[in-house]
Design an enzyme around this catalytic site. Structure first.
Site, PDB file in Angstrom:
ATOM      1  N   SER A  81       0.863  -1.189   0.000  1.00 32.66           N
ATOM      2  CA  SER A  81       0.000   0.000   0.000  1.00 32.66           C
ATOM      3  C   SER A  81       0.893   1.230   0.000  1.00 32.66           C
ATOM      4  O   SER A  81       1.897   1.257   0.725  1.00 32.66           O
ATOM      5  CB  SER A  81      -0.872   0.062   1.266  1.00 32.66           C
ATOM      6  OG  SER A  81      -1.506   1.330   1.348  1.00 32.66           O
ATOM      7  N   LYS A  97      -7.772   1.051  -3.974  1.00 27.88           N
ATOM      8  CA  LYS A  97      -7.895  -0.300  -4.545  1.00 27.88           C
ATOM      9  C   LYS A  97      -7.042  -1.329  -3.795  1.00 27.88           C
ATOM     10  O   LYS A  97      -7.477  -2.445  -3.533  1.00 27.88           O
ATOM     11  CB  LYS A  97      -7.504  -0.279  -6.030  1.00 27.88           C
ATOM     12  CG  LYS A  97      -8.640   0.258  -6.905  1.00 27.88           C
ATOM     13  CD  LYS A  97      -8.197   0.487  -8.319  1.00 27.88           C
ATOM     14  CE  LYS A  97      -8.218  -0.761  -9.143  1.00 27.88           C
ATOM     15  NZ  LYS A  97      -7.951  -0.471 -10.586  1.00 27.88           N
ATOM     16  N   TYR A 151      -6.642   7.026   2.127  1.00 26.95           N
ATOM     17  CA  TYR A 151      -5.772   6.090   2.855  1.00 26.95           C
ATOM     18  C   TYR A 151      -6.495   5.574   4.095  1.00 26.95           C
ATOM     19  O   TYR A 151      -6.617   4.361   4.313  1.00 26.95           O
ATOM     20  CB  TYR A 151      -4.485   6.812   3.247  1.00 26.95           C
ATOM     21  CG  TYR A 151      -3.467   5.961   3.969  1.00 26.95           C
ATOM     22  CD1 TYR A 151      -2.845   4.885   3.335  1.00 26.95           C
ATOM     23  CD2 TYR A 151      -3.083   6.260   5.278  1.00 26.95           C
ATOM     24  CE1 TYR A 151      -1.876   4.130   3.995  1.00 26.95           C
ATOM     25  CE2 TYR A 151      -2.112   5.515   5.930  1.00 26.95           C
ATOM     26  CZ  TYR A 151      -1.515   4.452   5.289  1.00 26.95           C
ATOM     27  OH  TYR A 151      -0.551   3.709   5.942  1.00 26.95           O
TER      28      TYR A 151
HETATM   29  N1  LIG Z   1       6.051   3.067   7.647  1.00 26.07           N
HETATM   30  C1  LIG Z   1       5.160   3.401   8.545  1.00 26.07           C
HETATM   31  O1  LIG Z   1       5.441   4.198   9.456  1.00 26.07           O
HETATM   32  C2  LIG Z   1       3.760   2.807   8.492  1.00 26.07           C
HETATM   33  C3  LIG Z   1       2.824   3.249   9.444  1.00 26.07           C
HETATM   34  C4  LIG Z   1       1.548   2.715   9.403  1.00 26.07           C
HETATM   35  C5  LIG Z   1       1.226   1.725   8.485  1.00 26.07           C
HETATM   36  N2  LIG Z   1       2.148   1.324   7.581  1.00 26.07           N
HETATM   37  C6  LIG Z   1       1.720   0.303   6.594  1.00 26.07           C
HETATM   38  O2  LIG Z   1       2.764  -0.624   6.348  1.00 26.07           O
HETATM   39  C7  LIG Z   1       2.780  -0.992   4.963  1.00 26.07           C
HETATM   40  C8  LIG Z   1       4.139  -0.734   4.373  1.00 26.07           C
HETATM   41  O3  LIG Z   1       4.471   0.647   4.509  1.00 26.07           O
HETATM   42  P1  LIG Z   1       5.907   1.205   4.095  1.00 26.07           P
HETATM   43  O4  LIG Z   1       6.216   2.334   4.979  1.00 26.07           O
HETATM   44  O5  LIG Z   1       6.840   0.056   3.998  1.00 26.07           O
HETATM   45  O6  LIG Z   1       5.577   1.795   2.663  1.00 26.07           O
HETATM   46  P2  LIG Z   1       6.410   1.686   1.285  1.00 26.07           P
HETATM   47  O7  LIG Z   1       5.786   2.655   0.329  1.00 26.07           O
HETATM   48  O8  LIG Z   1       7.862   1.797   1.538  1.00 26.07           O
HETATM   49  O9  LIG Z   1       6.095   0.200   0.836  1.00 26.07           O
HETATM   50  C9  LIG Z   1       4.874  -0.185   0.278  1.00 26.07           C
HETATM   51  C10 LIG Z   1       5.164  -1.162  -0.844  1.00 26.07           C
HETATM   52  O10 LIG Z   1       3.919  -1.626  -1.396  1.00 26.07           O
HETATM   53  C11 LIG Z   1       4.056  -1.665  -2.826  1.00 26.07           C
HETATM   54  N3  LIG Z   1       2.717  -1.576  -3.402  1.00 26.07           N
HETATM   55  C12 LIG Z   1       1.838  -0.548  -3.320  1.00 26.07           C
HETATM   56  N4  LIG Z   1       0.697  -0.852  -3.984  1.00 26.07           N
HETATM   57  C13 LIG Z   1       0.859  -2.109  -4.474  1.00 26.07           C
HETATM   58  C14 LIG Z   1       0.042  -2.984  -5.247  1.00 26.07           C
HETATM   59  N5  LIG Z   1      -1.185  -2.620  -5.660  1.00 26.07           N
HETATM   60  N6  LIG Z   1       0.527  -4.213  -5.561  1.00 26.07           N
HETATM   61  C15 LIG Z   1       1.773  -4.605  -5.156  1.00 26.07           C
HETATM   62  N7  LIG Z   1       2.594  -3.810  -4.445  1.00 26.07           N
HETATM   63  C16 LIG Z   1       2.136  -2.580  -4.102  1.00 26.07           C
HETATM   64  C17 LIG Z   1       4.955  -0.474  -3.139  1.00 26.07           C
HETATM   65  O11 LIG Z   1       5.561  -0.549  -4.410  1.00 26.07           O
HETATM   66  C18 LIG Z   1       5.957  -0.528  -1.993  1.00 26.07           C
HETATM   67  O12 LIG Z   1       7.066  -1.331  -2.294  1.00 26.07           O
HETATM   68  C19 LIG Z   1       1.662  -0.214   4.293  1.00 26.07           C
HETATM   69  O13 LIG Z   1       0.525  -1.036   4.197  1.00 26.07           O
HETATM   70  C20 LIG Z   1       1.412   0.934   5.246  1.00 26.07           C
HETATM   71  O14 LIG Z   1       0.068   1.385   5.189  1.00 26.07           O
HETATM   72  C21 LIG Z   1       3.411   1.848   7.553  1.00 26.07           C
END
Ligand SMILES: NC(=O)c1ccc[n+]([C@@H]2O[C@H](COP(=O)([O-])OP(=O)(O)OC[C@H]3O[C@@H](n4cnc5c(N)ncnc54)[C@H](O)[C@@H]3O)[C@@H](O)[C@H]2O)c1
Length: 317
Positions: A81, A97, A151
């Site tokens: 995501s 989506k 989001y």
């Molecule tokens: N980093 C944080 O502080 C944080 C906080 C709350 C929640 N999250 C959740 O943790 C998860 C990862 O976050 P992150 O910080 O690593 O973000 P990030 O953007 O570094 O990683 C997300 C990854 O998902 C991939 N992606 C997005 N849409 C996709 C799709 N439709 N199909 C396949 N791959 C897809 C992206 O290319 C990316 O590699 C997310 O779901 C985010 O909502 C993260």
């Protein structure tokens, strides 16, 4: 010789910040790891070192479309995501989506493989909270039609769909409500305060603080976050659990601390507060402490020093 039977885990969002650390962790635990990512915000360099390993596979695939993985699957971690304001404001429909259709596809896959699935939810389900700290029982204060709604509502739908599969199909599900996490491999230019401050300080640019800077955040170091997620995955608790660090501070103090730790000569400048920016963010982690015997161990200073050291190598090369 017979091939060793490893547990097989699918990690979506594998090329992202948290996904890539999870891939490393489960490789170290001798799992067979299947990474999946469409690279919309991720970086293949985060997992390039794993490609030579026989127990790592990668699928370049959009999980909002039908997901097929041949063979057994024991666990699924759904982390795909867009995760930061700049990303999800740029690609709002893909964000909705992946939280809805993507989650549905992965729950269906988990059901057909009889796998346990953990979904990455977020503290953003609490919106701009009216209570602090936020416990799992707080239902949130979200504006569904504001810019951040794409989001926040995608993640709220994700939680509802996950619980529906748990209750209807007795699927083994876990929901991690992840609070702000930082560390090596986080995206520096993603609109979130901490990475932006680090990048500005290392470049000697002024640090941009929005509003008065008195809004608070709580930051968890990535190794603590990964540990909490794994403990939740292997627990037997299906309701949401907050994983984050309750060490709350104002963004203004955070900016000052980063200037000090980087030894930068940058100044602080103030800009207008973005719409629906949460005023406070602090997890109540009583549940994680009691149910998972988990609490963060890395201090903010230690985490910041490690993160700054990692990014210095890029800025100096
Ligand atoms: N980093 C944080 O502080 C944080 C906080 C709350 C929640 N999250 C959740 O943790 C998860 C990862 O976050 P992150 O910080 O690593 O973000 P990030 O953007 O570094 O990683 C997300 C990854 O998902 C991939 N992606 C997005 N849409 C996709 C799709 N439709 N199909 C396949 N791959 C897809 C992206 O290319 C990316 O590699 C997310 O779901 C985010 O909502 C993260």
């Amino acid at each position: 010789m017979q091939e060793k039977k490893r547990k097989r885990i699918l990690i979506t969002g594998a090329a992202g910040f948290l996904g890539s650390h999870l891939c490393d962790h489960f490789i170290q635990q001798d799992f067979h790891v299947i990474g999946m990512d469409n690279l919309i915000t991720g970086d293949i360099d985060h997992i390039a070192h794993l490609f030579k390993l026989p127990n790592f596979e990668f699928y370049h695939h959009d999980v909002s479309k039908f997901v097929h993985v041949p063979g057994d699957l024991h666990y699924i971690l759904h982390f795909a995501s867009p995760a930061s304001p700049i990303d999800y404001l740029k690609i709002p429909i893909q964000t909705l989506k992946v939280g809805s259709l993507g989650t549905h596809n992965l729950l269906g896959l988990a059901k057909s493989k009889k796998a346990r699935i953990l979904v990455a939810s977020t503290s953003e389900v609490y919106g701009d909270p009216l209570v602090s700290p936020q416990s799992e029982e707080y239902w949130g204060n979200v504006n569904p039609v504001g810019p951040r709604g794409v989001y926040d509502e995608a993640k709220r739908f994700q939680e509802a769909m996950t619980m529906a599969y748990h209750n209807t199909h007795q699927l083994e599900t876990r929901i991690a409500r992840i609070f702000n996490t930082f560390g090596p491999r986080m995206r520096l230019h993603d609109g979130r305060a901490l990475p932006t401050f680090i990048s500005q300080a290392l470049k000697g640019k002024d640090l941009t603080v929005f509003g008065t800077g008195l809004q608070t955040r709580s930051f968890c170091y990535v190794t603590d976050q990964i540990d909490g997620i794994c403990k939740l995955l292997f627990s037997d608790y299906a309701l949401p659990v907050n994983i984050g660090n309750p060490d709350e501070m104002t963004l203004l103090d955070m900016a000052k601390e980063i200037i000090e730790l980087t030894g930068s000569s940058s100044k602080i400048v103030f800009e207008e507060l973005p719409v629906d920016d949460p005023k406070q963010r602090r997890p109540d982690i009583s549940k994680a402490k009691t149910l998972l015997n988990w609490s963060p161990r890395v201090s903010r200073k230690e985490g910041l020093e490690k993160t700054i050291a990692y990014y210095k190598t890029f800025f100096n090369s």
